[in-house]
Design an enzyme around this catalytic site. Structure first.
Site, PDB file in Angstrom:
ATOM      1  CE  LYS A 205      13.508  28.599  11.930  1.00 34.35           C
ATOM      2  NZ  LYS A 205      13.332  28.505  13.389  1.00 34.35           N
TER       3      LYS A 205
HETATM    4  C1  5RP Z   1      16.248  31.356  16.963  1.00 40.80           C
HETATM    5  C2  5RP Z   1      15.487  30.707  15.872  1.00 40.80           C
HETATM    6  C3  5RP Z   1      14.027  30.563  16.079  1.00 40.80           C
HETATM    7  O1  5RP Z   1      13.702  29.185  15.987  1.00 40.80           O
HETATM    8  C4  5RP Z   1      13.238  31.279  14.963  1.00 40.80           C
HETATM    9  O2  5RP Z   1      13.768  32.560  14.760  1.00 40.80           O
HETATM   10  C5  5RP Z   1      11.753  31.366  15.312  1.00 40.80           C
HETATM   11  O3  5RP Z   1      11.623  32.146  16.465  1.00 40.80           O
HETATM   12  P1  5RP Z   1      10.977  33.633  16.359  1.00 40.80           P
HETATM   13  O4  5RP Z   1       9.573  33.449  15.826  1.00 40.80           O
HETATM   14  O5  5RP Z   1      11.004  34.147  17.789  1.00 40.80           O
HETATM   15  O6  5RP Z   1      11.845  34.384  15.409  1.00 40.80           O
HETATM   16  O7  5RP Z   1      15.999  30.278  14.851  1.00 40.80           O
HETATM   17  O8  5RP Z   1      17.570  31.513  16.564  1.00 40.80           O
END
Ligand code: 5RP
Length: 294
Positions: A205
Site C-alpha cells: 500500500k
Molecule cells: C493508517 C493507515 C491507513 O490504513 C491508511 O493510511 C489508509 O487510510 P487513509 O485513507 O485515511 O490514509 O495505514 O496508519
C-alpha cells in the site's frame, strides 16, 4: 553499495508490457503461491476485476478516536455493503464489527507509535500469527518506515510477519509509511514499494504520485493506494481514477470515506471506478446522484 543515485539511472519500465503473471491467477506476483494464500488473496482482490476497495479504519492504533471513527459499531454496518475489505485492528474488529459481513479482512498487526510521538517509525509486532488466523485475517498489515530512524525495526517486523504468513498461508500487506519529513515522490515510492515487495510482502500500500505507473511497473506485487488526508470528494475521486489508470489494483481509503458527509455514496463511487471503470466525471455524477437520495 548502490545508493539513491542508482534510481536515476533507470530508464525503461516497459510500460507497454503487462506484468508476466505466472499462470492465470488474477493477483500480480502470486502465481507461485500456495492454495490458501491464493484463496485469501481472492477474498481481497475480486477475481472478476482483479481489484479491491479496502475501507481503512485502523487509524485508532496510533491516533485514538479519529473524527469520523468515534462509533465503529454504528459506522461499519452502514459501510460494509459498499466495500470489499475491512482494514482494522483486532480490538476494533472484535469489539465493534460483526463477523457476519463476509468481507475480506486486512488485519493491522504492527503497533508501537502514537500521536504523542514525534517519530512514529519505531513500530513492533503486536499481533501474532495465531491470533491473525483466529481472526480469519485475509492479510496482515505492517507499517514500513523506509528512510526513517525506525527503518530497521519496521523491516524486522515486516520480515517476521512475512515468515509467519508464509508458514501458515496468510498474505502480508506492507504499508509504505510517509513520515512528515519524507518526500512523496516517485523516486521515494519506487524505493519503498520495491523494498517491501522484495522482502516478501504480497500486497503493497502506498500513495499516488507523479509517474505512478512507473512505481506500479517496478513493483512485482499489487499496489493498493491509500487515500491520505481528507480531500474534497471530487478531488479524492480524481485521485482514485488516476491511481487506477496508473495500474493500481485498488484503493484503501479511510478518511476520504469516513470523514465525507456521504460515506456510503463515496465508497460506492470509488467502487464504480475500481470495479466498473467509471471515468472521473461518471463517478462524480454517480456520487452527486447518490448523495441526493440519502
Ligand atoms: C493508517 C493507515 C491507513 O490504513 C491508511 O493510511 C489508509 O487510510 P487513509 O485513507 O485515511 O490514509 O495505514 O496508519
Amino acid at each position: 553499495m548502490a545508493d539513491l543515485d542508482e534510481i536515476k539511472a533507470e530508464k525503461d519500465y516497459h510500460l507497454d508490457k503487462p506484468f508476466t503473471t505466472v499462470g492465470d491467477f488474477h493477483v500480480k506476483g502470486a502465481g507461485n503461491l500456495d492454495w490458501g494464500m491464493r484463496k485469501r488473496l481472492s477474498n481481497i482482490f475480486n477475481p472478476k476485476t482483479g481489484n479491491t476497495v479496502m475501507f481503512a479504519f485502523d487509524h485508532g492504533y496510533f491516533m485514538g478516536s479519529v473524527s469520523g471513527l468515534e462509533r465503529l459499531d454504528l459506522l461499519i454496518p452502514r459501510l460494509a455493503p459498499h466495500i470489499d475489505v475491512l482494514m482494522g485492528t483486532r480490538g476494533a474488529l472484535r469489539t465493534s464489527v460483526s463477523p457476519s459481513f463476509r468481507k475480506g479482512v486486512a488485519l493491522r498487526v504492527s503497533s508501537g507509535s502514537s500521536m504523542l510521538n514525534d517519530d512514529l517509525s519505531h513500530e513492533t509486532l503486536a499481533v501474532d500469527i495465531e491470533d491473525a488466523i483466529r481472526m480469519d485475517a485475509d492479510c496482515m498489515a505492517v507499517q514500513v518506515f523506509i528512510g526513517a530512524d525506525g527503518q530497521k525495526d519496521s523491516i524486522d517486523t515486516l520480515s517476521k510477519v512475512v515468515n509467519a504468513g508464509n508458514r501458515y498461508g496468510v498474505p502480508t500487506l506492507g504499508v509504505v509509511a510517509v513520515g512528515k519529513d519524507m518526500e512523496r515522490t516517485d523516486r521515494y515510492f519506487k524505493l519503498a514499494t520495491r523494498i517491501i515487495a522484495e522482502l516478501g510482502a504480497n500486497i503493497v500500500k502506498t500513495y499516488y504520485c507523479d509517474r505512478f505507473e512507473e512505481v506500479v511497473a517496478a513493483c512485482p506485487v499489487p499496489i493498493v493506494v491509500a487515500g491520505g488526508k481528507k480531500l474534497p470528494e471530487k478531488e479524492a475521486l480524481d485521485m482514485a481514477f488516476k491511481a487506477m489508470q496508473g495500474g493500481a489494483s485498488g484503493l484503501d481509503m479511510g478518511r476520504n470515506i469516513f470523514q465525507s458527509r456521504y460515506p456510503q455514496a463515496m465508497a460506492d463511487a470509488v467502487s464504480k471506478i475500481v470495479h466498473e471503470n467509471f471515468t472521473i466525471n461518471e463517478a462524480w455524477e454517480f456520487f452527486e446522484d447518490t448523495r441526493s437520495c440519502l
